[in-house]
Write an enzyme that holds these catalytic residues in place. Structure first.
Site: not given
Length: 408
Positions: A162, A292, A303, A321, A326, A384
């Site tokens: 991502c 994010h 985060e 998002k 996403h 990831f």
């Protein structure tokens, strides 16, 4: 680092095609996520699908690249005069002096998924029409874009989950600073497929409703698809006062877990600190953070800890998002374009779908759109394996009032 100019940019997602539709959807809080009806998928989740991708006809000579991912790439390249801008840059600098650096996670894997339905029942042989190198191969979308513009400069795909299409800004910056190129097409493209939908479902990460980043009851992501691009060049004294610059880049690696972020947000914090350092800025210089913000409990929690460690509790932030879903490997580029729009039009996008912000996050999370002149903003993208990237964008000339009519 030396700033770079986003001379042109564009985004196509479930919010719409191009800048104006994207801006209108964000300003009106339009809900574009819908119950999943993609292909043969049978999952109780929501998706962000781009309308009309299957109707795109590949450009002349590009038939071998025909797959959903490259069709969406072509659709995105054709918005907002972006293709004309790239060709103008190629004529100005030379086609060998324009690089192509794109991010994707699954590329055209849907073509292989469809091909497996047609494999020989005895031998298992896949149909002869499957062209792996120009469809599923992760390099396919970069190769397609390079050939689409007949460019001959360096070309690279970044596939770091991502954070993919945030990290391409870093690749381009290094290439330009090294003097290897004078301009770069950067961005990301990712499309819906069975692999990601069922894969994230197997991890228990899909929400059964439109995702709610940072909500006290958040329960997972909504997968979307998108194509977003920017043309990076060196700035000049003649740039428009509302032009957007790339000011800073920070990258880090958690090296913690293959699918979970560091629980204290260590990698996120390092990426944000490095971005500020590379831009020569203090945390107080950032007017807004595009998180994010995936809407999973662990991601948003980690985060938030990173943000608080760097910025404290006051800097306005949100995740977009909830509007786009996403978009995985395209997320960094989509959110870079949203940040550019926020700078040029003087607004902070509210976090769609989020009703009650989780008080444990302790963020200054914006639930509603907010009109505010912005000078510098940060965009976070974390993938990831702990592949993290933070980008800082700013207006070329600070102190200018937003121009509500201008898109670029």
């Amino acid at each position: 680092m030396k700033p770079l100019l986003l001379s042109h940019f564009t985004a196509t997602s479930c919010l719409g095609r191009g800048l104006q539709q994207t801006l209108d959807a964000l300003r009106h809080g339009r809900q574009a996520l819908k119950p999943c009806d993609f292909e043969t998928v049978n999952l109780p989740t929501f998706i962000g699908e781009v309308v009309g991708v299957d109707d795109v006809k590949m450009a002349a000579g590009m038939a071998d690249y025909n797959c959903r991912n490259n069709r969406l790439a072509q659709l995105g390249l054709e918005q907002d005069g972006f293709a004309d801008a790239v060709n103008t840059a190629a004529d100005k600098y030379g086609r060998e002096r324009v690089g192509v650096f794109l991010g994707t996670s699954t590329s055209g894997i849907l073509e292989t998924e469809l091909a497996f339905r047609e494999r020989d029942p005895v031998t298992g042989t896949l149909p002869a029409g499957l062209n792996y190198s120009k469809t599923q191969n992760t390099y396919s979308v970069t190769d397609f874009t390079r050939q689409y513009f007949a460019l001959s400069g360096p070309a690279v795909v970044v596939s770091s989950a991502c954070s993919s299409s945030a990290k391409v800004f870093s690749v381009a910056r290094r290439m330009i600073e090294a003097g290897l190129i004078d301009a770069a097409v950067v961005g990301g493209v990712d499309t819906l497929c069975l692999t990601t939908l069922y894969g994230f479902a197997s991890l228990g990460l899909l929400s059964t409703q439109a995702c709610r980043p940072c909500d006290v009851e958040r329960d997972g992501i909504s997968i979307g698809e998108a194509a977003a691009f920017a043309l990076l060049e060196r700035p000049s004294a003649n740039d428009n006062t509302r032009a957007v610059l790339l000011l800073g880049i920070g990258e880090s690696s958690d090296a913690y877990h293959m699918s979970s972020p560091h629980p204290e947000g260590l990698g996120a914090r390092i990426a944000m600190q490095e971005a500020l350092h590379s831009a020569g800025l203090a945390p107080t210089d950032i007017d807004y953070i595009n998180l994010h913000g995936t809407a999973t409990p662990s991601n948003d929690g980690a985060e938030a800890k990173g943000v608080i460690a760097v910025f404290g509790h006051d800097t306005p932030c949100s995740s977009t998002k909830g509007a786009t879903g996403h978009t995985l490997g395209a997320a960094g580029a989509v959110e870079a374009v949203i940040c550019a729009l926020a700078l040029q039009h003087g607004f902070i996008p509210g976090g769609l779908n989020t009703r009650e912000v989780d008080p444990l996050l302790k963020l200054n999370y914006q639930l509603q759109n907010r009109s505010q002149a912005l000078a510098r903003v940060m965009s976070n993208s974390f993938g990831f394996g702990g592949t993290n990237c933070s980008l800082i964008f700013g207006l070329a000339q600070l102190g200018q009032q937003p121009d509500g009519e201008s898109n670029q």
